[in-house]
Design a protein around this motif. Structure first.
Motif, mmCIF file in Angstrom:
data_model
loop_
_atom_site.group_PDB
_atom_site.id
_atom_site.type_symbol
_atom_site.label_atom_id
_atom_site.label_comp_id
_atom_site.label_asym_id
_atom_site.label_seq_id
_atom_site.Cartn_x
_atom_site.Cartn_y
_atom_site.Cartn_z
ATOM 1 N N HIS A 2 -26.785 -33.662 11.430
ATOM 2 C CA HIS A 2 -26.553 -32.538 11.995
ATOM 3 C C HIS A 2 -25.945 -30.995 10.847
ATOM 4 C CE1 HIS A 2 -29.842 -33.866 15.226
ATOM 5 N NE2 HIS A 2 -28.588 -35.232 14.946
ATOM 6 N N THR A 3 -25.168 -31.520 10.782
ATOM 7 C CA THR A 3 -24.277 -30.333 9.979
ATOM 8 C C THR A 3 -23.929 -30.743 8.460
ATOM 9 O OG1 THR A 3 -21.872 -32.128 10.048
ATOM 10 C CG2 THR A 3 -23.078 -30.724 12.139
ATOM 11 N N PHE A 4 -23.504 -29.577 7.948
ATOM 12 C CA PHE A 4 -23.677 -29.228 6.047
ATOM 13 C C PHE A 4 -22.539 -30.270 6.015
ATOM 14 C CE2 PHE A 4 -22.653 -28.035 1.803
ATOM 15 C CZ PHE A 4 -23.940 -28.426 1.265
ATOM 16 N N LYS A 5 -21.059 -30.499 6.848
ATOM 17 C CA LYS A 5 -20.016 -31.182 6.410
ATOM 18 C C LYS A 5 -20.791 -32.669 6.410
ATOM 19 C CE LYS A 5 -15.854 -32.248 8.410
ATOM 20 N NZ LYS A 5 -14.819 -31.582 9.669
ATOM 21 N N SER A 6 -21.664 -33.091 7.241
ATOM 22 C CA SER A 6 -21.754 -34.866 7.154
ATOM 23 C C SER A 6 -22.815 -34.674 6.722
ATOM 24 C CB SER A 6 -22.381 -35.006 8.662
ATOM 25 O OG SER A 6 -23.874 -34.645 8.827
ATOM 26 N N ILE A 7 -23.565 -33.867 5.841
ATOM 27 C CA ILE A 7 -23.938 -34.398 3.910
ATOM 28 C C ILE A 7 -23.276 -34.545 3.180
ATOM 29 C CG2 ILE A 7 -25.891 -33.296 3.065
ATOM 30 C CD1 ILE A 7 -27.111 -31.974 5.344
ATOM 31 N N ARG A 8 -22.156 -33.675 3.520
ATOM 32 C CA ARG A 8 -21.330 -33.453 2.278
ATOM 33 C C ARG A 8 -20.742 -35.450 2.773
ATOM 34 N NH1 ARG A 8 -19.022 -28.745 3.652
ATOM 35 N NH2 ARG A 8 -17.143 -30.011 4.299
ATOM 36 N N VAL A 25 -22.058 -24.967 0.745
ATOM 37 C CA VAL A 25 -22.334 -25.454 -0.651
ATOM 38 C C VAL A 25 -21.492 -27.114 -1.358
ATOM 39 C CG1 VAL A 25 -20.845 -24.338 -1.862
ATOM 40 C CG2 VAL A 25 -23.280 -24.346 -3.387
ATOM 41 N N ALA A 26 -22.162 -28.026 -2.077
ATOM 42 C CA ALA A 26 -22.342 -28.901 -2.668
ATOM 43 C C ALA A 26 -22.401 -29.403 -3.693
ATOM 44 C CB ALA A 26 -21.936 -29.950 -1.741
ATOM 45 N N SER A 27 -22.289 -29.627 -4.769
ATOM 46 C CA SER A 27 -22.501 -29.879 -6.124
ATOM 47 C C SER A 27 -22.036 -31.493 -6.382
ATOM 48 C CB SER A 27 -22.161 -28.665 -7.026
ATOM 49 O OG SER A 27 -22.547 -29.153 -8.111
ATOM 50 N N ILE A 28 -23.233 -32.109 -7.169
ATOM 51 C CA ILE A 28 -23.292 -33.568 -7.954
ATOM 52 C C ILE A 28 -23.613 -32.837 -9.225
ATOM 53 C CG2 ILE A 28 -24.446 -35.868 -7.972
ATOM 54 C CD1 ILE A 28 -25.238 -34.514 -4.599
ATOM 55 N N GLU A 29 -23.377 -33.950 -10.050
ATOM 56 C CA GLU A 29 -23.250 -34.311 -11.395
ATOM 57 C C GLU A 29 -23.785 -35.971 -11.699
ATOM 58 O OE1 GLU A 29 -21.323 -33.284 -14.923
ATOM 59 O OE2 GLU A 29 -20.488 -35.388 -14.908
ATOM 60 N N LEU A 30 -25.024 -35.927 -11.408
ATOM 61 C CA LEU A 30 -26.089 -36.686 -11.732
ATOM 62 C C LEU A 30 -26.396 -37.540 -13.352
ATOM 63 C CD1 LEU A 30 -27.252 -38.442 -9.382
ATOM 64 C CD2 LEU A 30 -29.226 -37.356 -9.689
ATOM 65 N N SER A 31 -26.330 -38.832 -12.727
ATOM 66 C CA SER A 31 -25.436 -39.772 -14.352
ATOM 67 C C SER A 31 -26.940 -40.346 -14.478
ATOM 68 C CB SER A 31 -24.034 -40.738 -14.596
ATOM 69 O OG SER A 31 -24.602 -41.561 -15.796
ATOM 70 N N LEU A 32 -27.605 -39.856 -16.044
ATOM 71 C CA LEU A 32 -28.952 -40.229 -16.261
ATOM 72 C C LEU A 32 -29.186 -41.504 -17.689
ATOM 73 C CD1 LEU A 32 -30.850 -37.276 -14.160
ATOM 74 C CD2 LEU A 32 -31.305 -39.188 -13.350
#
Length: 136
Positions: A2-8, A25-32
C-alpha cells in the motif's frame, strides 16, 4: 503493498540491484542474457485525480528523435504489456515503455513480474530500435 516504501523494500529483499532509492522513485539495473546486457528500470509513485496511488514501471528504449510514431502507436494497440510514451531524462526526450498499476491489490509477485516483463520487453525494443546497443 500500500506504500511506495513497501515496494522499495520488496525490491531490495527480492535481490534486485536497486541503484537508486528516493522518496517516490527507485531504479533497478536488471541483468539480462547472463550479464551481457543491462536494462535500467524506473519505478515511481503517481496519484490519480482522486488521490489514489499508482505504481509506474518504465524503461527507456530509444532516443525520441526520429521515432516512427505510426510504429509506436501500432505497438500500443497490439501490446498486452505496457505502452509507449515519450518522457524526459536528463533533459533529453526518450521513448519509454511504461506500465501503471494501482497500489490497491498489488503484491510482491506482481511487482516482480512487472519489473521482469517491462525489462525484457524494453530490452528487445531497444535492440530493434538502436542497433543492438544499450541506450542507458
Amino acid at each position: 503493498m500500500h506504500t511506495f516504501k513497501s515496494i522499495r523494500q520488496h525490491l531490495t529483499g527480492a535481490g534486485f540491484n536497486v541503484v537508486l532509492q528516493d522518496e517516490g522513485v527507485a531504479s533497478i539495473e536488471l541483468s539480462l542474457e547472463q550479464g551481457s546486457r543491462y536494462q535500467t528500470i524506473f519505478l515511481s509513485e503517481l496519484q490519480d485525480e482522486d488521490g489514489r496511488p499508482y505504481l509506474r514501471v518504465s524503461s527507456a528504449v530509444a532516443v525520441a528523435d526520429g521515432v516512427d510514431v505510426t510504429r509506436a502507436l501500432k505497438f500500443n494497440w497490439q501490446s498486452r504489456v505496457g505502452y509507449l510514451a515519450i518522457g524526459e531524462m536528463g533533459g533529453d526526450a526518450y521513448l519509454q515503455l511504461c506500465e501503471n498499476r494501482p497500489f490497491e491489490g498489488l503484491d510482491g509477485a506482481e511487482v516482480h513480474r512487472l519489473v521482469l516483463d517491462i525489462g525484457g520487453t524494453s530490452d528487445r525494443m531497444e535492440r530493434a530500435l538502436s542497433g543492438e546497443r544499450d541506450v542507458l
